[in-house]
Design an enzyme around this catalytic site. Structure first.
Site, PDB file in Angstrom:
ATOM      1  N   LYS A  35       0.819  -1.213   0.000  1.00 24.07           N
ATOM      2  CA  LYS A  35       0.000   0.000   0.000  1.00 24.07           C
ATOM      3  C   LYS A  35       0.852   1.263   0.000  1.00 24.07           C
ATOM      4  O   LYS A  35       0.462   2.286  -0.575  1.00 24.07           O
ATOM      5  CB  LYS A  35      -0.945   0.004   1.205  1.00 24.07           C
ATOM      6  CG  LYS A  35      -2.017  -1.068   1.139  1.00 24.07           C
ATOM      7  CD  LYS A  35      -2.945  -0.976   2.327  1.00 24.07           C
ATOM      8  CE  LYS A  35      -3.987  -2.088   2.294  1.00 24.07           C
ATOM      9  NZ  LYS A  35      -4.910  -2.031   3.438  1.00 24.07           N
TER      10      LYS A  35
ATOM     11  N   GLU B 190      -1.526   9.736   8.711  1.00 23.52           N
ATOM     12  CA  GLU B 190      -2.444  10.234   7.692  1.00 23.52           C
ATOM     13  C   GLU B 190      -3.692  10.820   8.340  1.00 23.52           C
ATOM     14  O   GLU B 190      -4.014  10.522   9.495  1.00 23.52           O
ATOM     15  CB  GLU B 190      -2.822   9.143   6.697  1.00 23.52           C
ATOM     16  CG  GLU B 190      -3.627   8.005   7.263  1.00 23.52           C
ATOM     17  CD  GLU B 190      -3.946   6.935   6.225  1.00 23.52           C
ATOM     18  OE1 GLU B 190      -3.162   6.776   5.272  1.00 23.52           O
ATOM     19  OE2 GLU B 190      -4.974   6.258   6.378  1.00 23.52           O
TER      20      GLU B 190
ATOM     21  N   ARG C 115      -7.167  -8.876  -8.000  1.00 22.00           N
ATOM     22  CA  ARG C 115      -7.866 -10.159  -8.105  1.00 22.00           C
ATOM     23  C   ARG C 115      -9.302  -9.908  -8.546  1.00 22.00           C
ATOM     24  O   ARG C 115      -9.748  -8.768  -8.612  1.00 22.00           O
ATOM     25  CB  ARG C 115      -7.882 -10.854  -6.740  1.00 22.00           C
ATOM     26  CG  ARG C 115      -8.475  -9.967  -5.647  1.00 22.00           C
ATOM     27  CD  ARG C 115      -8.592 -10.675  -4.323  1.00 22.00           C
ATOM     28  NE  ARG C 115      -8.855  -9.761  -3.215  1.00 22.00           N
ATOM     29  CZ  ARG C 115     -10.034  -9.252  -2.891  1.00 22.00           C
ATOM     30  NH1 ARG C 115     -11.106  -9.557  -3.619  1.00 22.00           N
ATOM     31  NH2 ARG C 115     -10.169  -8.440  -1.868  1.00 22.00           N
TER      32      ARG C 115
END
Length: 467
Positions: A118, A212, A313
């Site tokens: 990520k 964040e 996926r």
């Protein structure tokens, strides 16, 4: 089309992959554990003797067992479904570079590796000008630097008029919700930072910390992409996955991602959806994405989108996107597209050949007590029936003609029900009707009746696409 596919998964997704293989004229084999022997994905196949195509393994997460079955049964490709090995780049790499190489039905393993990180995804997105949640895109190890970043993020929220500003401090090497703390006052920051850094060192062997902005009031949107190894990349619109359990497991999903019949937005919803699609394709092109994938976004009440992550996926909810997409006036099968493209086909059509119309909703039917924190219910199903309409479809591994003991080894997911209509109002009305016409009976070991989330699903239909 030639080849034989090992389906390295279970339940309804295994059945959907089986059916897609049959449609494409491909042979297949399935695997199962002892706990799953009563599942339809096993019972529809041959578990012994001539023509055997279902093989018992110890675990769906044992790569040696799975690859041994692939070799013994003569498979040339492997489909991981979702979960298990579907986003494990090491497994994908092993499958494709071994002496008896298998085609991994998914993106190239290097793409899975790069987008599975990520932090790396955020860094690449930021370089491309794609908005991500404000904060760091690399681990921070220095306390003074970390405090400066925290102060700036809190100040920025105050300037934007955000009430109760806060930040999240995360262990960079963490995952699954582990190692995350919220800070609302800068005076709290140093103590929280030190505690989390020590925790991260002990738990993950890496004291790196991410910081964040904490965003609370948002909708969770996804963009469905279909790409090929020949460089073709296109989208199948957006969907909304905001209604989730307390464990952030999706329960009711809908496509398209926003619709003004559901809420009076403070922004042009079509422009926002178009923008996140544009951003998603931009990132896919930059990393040379080459199979199906989902770009996950959050969109704030003001209409600001932020990229969350990329799922490399097929997703549970892929068919919601397909049900509002029309190719030659037919709804496509995205699992079939995924297999076809992984085996080397070109897409064979252009973006403008796909017409989007109507709305669709997916209901995840689960044996769970939504009033007790979505606690799973385990017992035996004795009656299981769904209505049949030309505007609905059900995907399930639970048999309709015999009792089915729910295995305690897995989450008690029972079925996915999809409905669609000419607009969101009709889709919601049909979803409510579908729930009312569904019959599920059973009892646990003490004789208590089955508990499902059907009432929860129906009661949350009016929250769809709303803030």
């Amino acid at each position: 089309m030639e080849g034989k596919v090992l389906i390295a998964n279970r339940g309804e997704i295994a059945i959907r992959i089986m059916n897609a293989c049959i449609d494409l004229g491909l042979d297949y084999a399935v695997v199962y554990t002892e706990a799953d022997k009563d599942s339809e994905h096993v019972q529809r196949n041959i578990t012994s003797g001539p023509g055997q195509n279902a093989w018992r393994i110890t675990s769906y997460t044992d790569p040696n067992d799975i690859l041994a079955v692939a070799d013994y049964s003569g498979c040339t490709a492997i489909h991981p479904g979702y979960g298990f090995f579907s986003e494990d780049f090491r497994f994908a790499r092993r499958a494709t570079i071994r002496d008896r190489a298998l085609t991994f039905i998914g993106p190239n393993w290097e793409v899975i590796r790069d987008l599975g990180d990520k932090i790396n995804t955020k860094r690449v997105a930021n370089k491309l000008g794609i908005p991500t949640i404000p904060g760091t895109d690399a681990p921070i190890y220095n306390e003074m630097e970390a405090e400066e970043i925290a102060q700036r993020l809190l100040d920025d929220q105050v300037e934007q008029g955000i009430q109760d500003p806060s930040i999240l401090v995360k262990a960079a090497a963490g995952g699954g919700g582990m190692g995350i703390e919220e800070v609302t006052e800068i005076e709290q920051f140093r103590r929280t930072y030190r505690q989390l850094q020590n925790y991260a060192k002990r738990q993950f062997g890496d004291g790196g910390v991410l910081i964040e902005q904490c965003i609370r009031d948002f909708n969770h949107l996804e963009v469905q992409l279909v790409c090929s190894r020949h460089g073709d990349r296109m989208h199948f619109s957006s969907r909304n996955c905001t209604i989730q359990s307390t464990g952030r497991q999706k329960r009711v999903e809908a496509a398209p991602g926003f619709h003004n019949s559901c809420f009076d937005y403070d922004f042009d919803e079509q422009k926002v959806m178009d923008k996140i699609i544009e951003y998603s394709l931009k990132l896919a092109n930059a990393v040379k994405y080459d199979n199906v994938g989902t770009w996950e976004w959050i969109v704030t009440r003001s209409g600001q989108p932020y990229l969350l992550e990329v799922n490399t996926r097929i997703q549970v909810e892929n068919d919601i996107s397909a049900r509002i997409s029309y190719l030659n006036d037919e709804q496509p099968n995205l699992i079939r597209e995924q297999i076809r493209l992984a085996l080397g086909d070109k897409i064979g059509y252009k973006q403008n050949a796909i017409e989007f119309r109507g709305a669709s909703i997916e209901l995840r039917i689960v044996a769970e007590d939504t009033r007790r924190g979505f606690a799973p219910w385990i017992g035996t199903i004795t009656e299981f029936s769904f209505p049949q309409h030309d505007w609905s479809v059900v995907y399930t591994h639970v048999p309709f003609d015999r009792a089915y003991p729910i295995p305690s080894d897995f989450d008690p997911n029972l079925a996915l029900a999809l409905v669609w209509g000419k607009d969101m109002d009709e889709a919601k009305a049909r979803a409510a009707q579908f729930i009312d016409e569904t019959v599920i009976n059973g009892e646990d070991s003490s004789g208590n009746p089955i508990i499902t989330n059907l009432d929860y699903l129906k009661n949350n239909l009016d929250r769809l696409l709303a803030f």
